[in-house]
Design an enzyme around this catalytic site. Structure first.
Site, PDB file in Angstrom:
ATOM      1  N   GLU A  77      44.009  41.888  41.654  1.00  0.00           N
ATOM      2  CA  GLU A  77      43.153  43.087  41.612  1.00  0.00           C
ATOM      3  C   GLU A  77      42.562  43.316  42.991  1.00  0.00           C
ATOM      4  O   GLU A  77      42.042  42.376  43.609  1.00  0.00           O
ATOM      5  CB  GLU A  77      41.976  42.926  40.646  1.00  0.00           C
ATOM      6  CG  GLU A  77      42.271  43.185  39.202  1.00  0.00           C
ATOM      7  CD  GLU A  77      40.986  43.352  38.376  1.00  0.00           C
ATOM      8  OE1 GLU A  77      39.932  43.713  38.950  1.00  0.00           O
ATOM      9  OE2 GLU A  77      41.046  43.115  37.161  1.00  0.00           O
TER      10      GLU A  77
ATOM     11  N   GLU B 202      38.374  37.923  34.114  1.00  0.00           N
ATOM     12  CA  GLU B 202      37.197  37.628  34.940  1.00  0.00           C
ATOM     13  C   GLU B 202      36.111  36.808  34.265  1.00  0.00           C
ATOM     14  O   GLU B 202      35.001  36.703  34.792  1.00  0.00           O
ATOM     15  CB  GLU B 202      36.602  38.941  35.515  1.00  0.00           C
ATOM     16  CG  GLU B 202      37.576  39.652  36.446  1.00  0.00           C
ATOM     17  CD  GLU B 202      37.036  40.927  37.120  1.00  0.00           C
ATOM     18  OE1 GLU B 202      35.964  41.392  36.733  1.00  0.00           O
ATOM     19  OE2 GLU B 202      37.716  41.429  38.031  1.00  0.00           O
TER      20      GLU B 202
END
Ligand SMILES: *[C@@H]1O[C@H](CO)[C@@H](O)[C@H](O)[C@H]1NC(C)=O
Ligand SMILES: *[C@@H]1O[C@H](CO)[C@@H](O)[C@H](O)[C@H]1NC(C)=O
Ligand SMILES: *[C@@H]1O[C@H](CO)[C@@H](O)[C@H](O)[C@H]1NC(C)=O
Ligand SMILES: *[C@@H]1O[C@H](CO)[C@@H](O)[C@H](O)[C@H]1NC(C)=O
Ligand SMILES: *[C@@H]1O[C@H](CO)[C@@H](O)[C@H](O)[C@H]1NC(C)=O
Ligand SMILES: *[C@@H]1O[C@H](CO)[C@@H](O)[C@H](O)[C@H]1NC(C)=O
Length: 890
Positions: A562, A465
């Site tokens: 995710e 991320e």
């Protein structure tokens, strides 16, 4: 770093290692383990205690009774002092003259956590600053005849990180600290250590310190083997395989020899002249596989077997055999396909294994314990087997944890679980000072060499991320300063990590981040404008406020790496770490264990969209019912979202689709607390994991509504084509005996596709079933072939929220436990007088697993099995068993 974990066990592997990793003229290498009981003290000397190595300070303190279970209640706060102190590990040992007389004696640490000075007999032999590296120090001349004293002075990781932050005065490297709700420590991005050890949104702050892997002496005269890796490469032009073997050797002097590689089973053998050293060198050899041989391929779980071959490696000097070892070789190819799609802007993003497009089904892996020395082989086996048993074929080893131990990857190899391996950087900017880059470089080289022989690893990924954090400005970086951070980003992940990986391993793809737009991010200078763009790469997506039953809220991404929803673990998991006053949803304990801002409220808000919330007047009952309803909510939400991804594999809708991966967040837990996991700390399956067995099944019917029309898709991950029809049964909430059925026509369902198999307005469906309205009836459905044989699980579709269901009764469910004839396994037969959704069987703290759980009972009786993980009895199980269904909680 030896081959131990890898020793071949095939019957065809007749060669045993003569001298395990030995390569010397006449003598064996000598190894002296320094594992075992050391002593441990804090900086002012107020605490002295024995400590096990491998291990960590927290574990040692607990084992010696200085502290309670660190996971008990609020102990993470009470024990914060441990990581603020400095600690010293000491051991005294003797060595044989034989060992001391070797040309080279190395003191080897497979893992030091983290910042340490190492002293042997009072002399500093080295320093460490990276938990993910192996360190060795040459110590021959320092060893004594008698007692030798080895000391490891560990500096507080919290103090170290903060000092490094202060020293980095030119600009901040955010985030400075975790959110308050995580009750963590600051500046973890300045230390090469498990990033979640300073706290995460699912885990406590236990910044460990210790010797977390083996410590030993290695002595040799000529040279020693440090690492063997073998990577099969396929030449599609020649349709032939070759194996790239690397021997990493530490050599006192230049040494010549001959190396013979062979795979007898494949009729392949080659011999090479080799020169090693001086110093640490890498020697590469290529074994060509006889093209006429039929090479058996490694396949992901559900797509085939996981066969391997034994590669024999023999070394000789002057005709004398000095090395004989073997290495498992699994043949498979992996490609990450990013190419234009007809009718869609952007690029595809999917994995092709052995030339076959594969939909990745699975989850994300986090560290299985705050204290890695507690992650026993049985813990790994149970979790990974649970993944495979839920029809998963992939796990992402998330970048805020650790590079897992060898056994993890060996088990994934054996189970056919593909690993998306992140490098350990997560949710932060990172410094790029020279010493930081240098230690990361060494970390990356070592980890890639250690892991690249594993076929399970299908991709390397630079970080978690951090592209998104930079692109979408998580840290309020002023626009004028952004170039500084972009430059650091490219320096770390592209110029260093990517460059090293491409140098060390050509056998699998590398992605810089997750989520990312992949090739498009690269085009945009490695940080895309919107790394969450569903037309490219992978996405992470979370929403807790939107209704999870509405599939329109989910991005129709190429690859969902995710997504998820929180739930609470069951009461039996919480009980050992709590006391009576904690057992309420509004207790301090319940707030304390929740590390995600507003998480406890979000779970109830989401649950309340479709369910009546528990309102028992008995506080304990209400608490356990609330835990249950969060699991129901989570299971149903993740099911809906995953089914949406699976049915999106073949279609393009408004330019989006061709989804080829669904990895929900997260598989496992690090402690007993609410989180996104599907398996509780300790291994108990949540309702979600039981649901995953079905929603990841190879053949799956998916039902949903679009504008009041019911659609059923047939999803198939099989290679073969099928002819299937949908069989829908309409049940009345009020009476399990009132049902009507409808069957569609047979339609082709090609292997590896998702096709619409039934399309019917809900009104027409209900009209065909006289007594039904949306509020009084529900649907179940399955797929069957022309002969009436069912393929895949039976699924359900609610026509209204269960809280609005008319006629849903509180069921009277009776259960009978019996021991199976074979023993060790038990059957539970349930009888219900009415329809019961989300029937949950719980046997408290009897560890084990049911064959099915959380199911919808539309028939009056059903039987499931329970496998216990320790001896139990019909009496104990009957006593422990509780049965809860939706209508029982209000
Ligand atoms: C020594 O350190 C421990 C742990 O940090 C602390 O509790 C104690 O007060 C210290 N003792 C002295 C005498 O400073
Ligand atoms: C730990 O060691 C550092 C560096 O030597 C020192 O600055 C610090 O005061 C020590 N901490 C304690 C609690 O003694
Ligand atoms: C390849 O296999 C064939 C048939 O088993 C054998 O005759 C030949 O010698 C092998 N070639 C090599 C290079 O091993
Ligand atoms: C909960 O925590 C607050 C603040 O720490 C404290 O004042 C209160 O007494 C605690 N309540 C219970 C029931 O322990
Ligand atoms: C529940 O069902 C059992 C078995 O069918 C029966 O014996 C019992 O009386 C029922 N209990 C209630 C409250 O109806
Ligand atoms: C619990 O909620 C249900 C549904 O709203 C209601 O019928 C019932 O009376 C409530 N029970 C209590 C004890 O409040």
């Amino acid at each position: 770093m030896s081959l131990r974990g890898d020793v071949c066990v095939l019957v065809s592997c007749v060669l045993l290692s003569l001298f395990s990793d030995v390569l010397s003229l006449t003598e064996q290498k000598l190894t002296g383990s320094l594992n075992g009981k050391w002593s441990l003290s804090n900086s002012n000397g107020s605490l002295w205690l024995p400590a096990q190595v491998p291990g960590c300070v927290h574990t040692a303190l607990q084992q010696q009774g200085f502290i309670q279970d660190p996971y008990f209640r609020f102990n993470d706060l009470s024990y914060r002092w441990i990581a603020l102190d400095n600690w010293t590990y000491t051991t005294t040992f003797t060595v044989s003259t034989q060992l001391r007389s070797k040309q080279k004696v190395l003191l080897v640490f497979d893992g030091v956590d983290t910042v340490a000075s190492i002293l042997l007999n009072g002399v500093v032999v080295g320093e460490t600053d990276n938990m993910f590296r192996r360190y060795d120090f040459s110590v021959g001349e320092l060893l004594n005849d008698g007692d030798n004293v080895l000391k490891v002075d560990l500096l507080s990781p919290v103090v170290y990180a903060s000092e490094r932050r202060k020293a980095h005065s030119a600009y901040r490297v955010p985030p400075e600290c975790p959110p308050d709700v995580q009750k963590g420590e600051c500046h973890v991005n300045f230390i090469r250590k498990e990033q979640s050890s300073f706290s995460w949104d699912w885990g406590p702050s236990f910044p460990t310190m210790g010797l977390w892997r083996d410590v030993r002496l290695e002595a040799f005269n000529v040279l020693q083997l440090l690492q063997v890796s073998s990577v099969p490469l396929y030449n599609s032009g020649l349709s032939s395989w070759r194996i790239q073997l690397e021997l990493h050797v530490d050599s006192v002097q230049t040494t010549n020899g001959r190396i013979t590689l062979s795979i007898p089973e494949l009729d392949s053998e080659e011999t090479f002249d080799a020169q090693f050293g001086p110093g640490k060198t890498k020697n590469g050899f290529t074994l060509h596989i006889n093209t006429s041989a039929d090479v058996k391929l490694w396949w992901p779980n559900g797509h085939g077997d996981q066969p391997f071959y034994c590669l024999s490696i023999r070394g000789s000097q002057d005709g004398i055999l000095v090395l004989s070892t073997e290495s498992k070789v699994y043949f498979r190819t992996v490609e990450l396909v990013q190419e234009p799609i007809v009718g869609s802007p952007g690029l595809s993003f999917y994995f092709r294994i052995n030339g076959k497009p594969i939909f990745l089904k699975g989850s994300n892996w986090i560290p299985a314990h705050s204290f890695q020395d507690r992650v026993a082989p049985a813990v790994l086996r149970n979790l990974l087997q649970s993944a495979a048993d839920a029809n998963m074929n992939a796990l992402r080893v998330w970048g805020g944890g650790v590079y897992e131990q060898d056994l993890f990857y060996s088990l994934c190899d054996e189970l056919g679980i593909m690993v998306w391996q992140d490098f350990m950087f997560a949710c932060a900017m990172y410094p790029t000072a020279d010493d930081f880059i240098q230690t990361v470089r060494e970390e990356v080289i070592q980890q890639v060499r250690r892991l690249k022989s594993h076929p399970s690893i299908v991709i390397w990924s630079g970080n978690n991320e951090n592209e998104a954090a930079l692109a979408t400005d998580w840290f309020n970086i002023p626009v004028t300063q952004k170039p500084v951070y972009l430059k650091d980003y490219v320096t770390l992940y592209v110029d260093n990590i990517r460059a090293i990986v491409q140098q060390e391993d050509q056998s699998r793809p590398f992605l810089v981040s997750s989520p990312t737009n992949g090739a498009e991010s690269e085009q945009e200078g490695w940080v895309a404008g919107n790394p969450y763009d569903p037309h490219y790469g992978d996405t992470h997506f979370y929403s807790y406020v939107l209704d999870c039953w509405d599939w329109r809220t989910f991005p129709q991404t190429r690859f969902a790496s995710e997504y998820g929803f929180q739930s609470w673990p069951s009461f039996s998991t919480l009980q050992p770490v709590s006391v009576k006053e904690d057992w309420s949803y509004s207790s301090n304990f319940s707030s304390h264990r929740q590390h995600h801002e507003d998480g406890n409220r979000q779970m109830l808000l989401q649950a309340a969209l479709h369910f009546n919330l528990p309102n028992s007047t008995d506080p304990l009952r209400r608490f356990s019912d609330t835990l249950y309803i969060t699991q129901v909510m989570q299971a149903e939400c993740v099911k809906t979202q995953t089914e949406f991804y699976r049915r999106s594999r073949s279609e393009i809708v408004e330019g989006k689709g061709h989804t080829m991966g669904a990895l929900y967040w997260q598989l496992n837990d690090i402690w007993q607390a609410p989180s996104w996991s599907s398996i509780e700390f300790g291994g108990k399956w949540k309702m979600l994991h039981y649901f995953a067995q079905d929603f990841f099944a190879a053949v799956l019917p998916v039902g949903f509504e679009d504008a009041d029309t019911l659609l059923i898709y047939a999803v198939s991950d099989l290679s073969d084509d099928l002819q299937l029809r949908a069989a829908v049964t309409v049940y009345s909430w009020a009476d399990p005996d009132l049902a009507c059925t409808l069957k569609s026509d047979l339609l082709p369902v090609p292997g590896g596709s998702a096709v619409v198999i039934l399309k019917q307005p809900v009104a027409a469906l209900l009209a065909g079933c006289g007594h039904c309205t949306r509020l009084t009836c529900l649907l179940t459905f399955h797929l069957e072939d022309g002969g009436g044989e069912q393929h895949g699980p039976t699924n359900h579709h609610f026509l209204c929220s269960p809280k609005d269901a008319e006629g849903l009764q509180r069921p009277n469910i009776t259960a009978k436990v019996e021991e199976d004839e074979t023993g060790g396994s038990y059957s539970v037969t349930l009888h219900s007088d009415s329809v019961a959704p989300f029937v949950w069987l719980d046997v408290g703290n009897v560890p084990g697993r049911f064959t099915s759980n959380g199911f919808l009972m539309v028939t009056r009786s059903t039987t499931v099995s329970f496998t216990a993980w320790r001896p139990t009895s019909v009496a104990e199980l009957s006593r422990s068993l509780s049965v809860t269904s939706l209508r029982d909680v209000y």
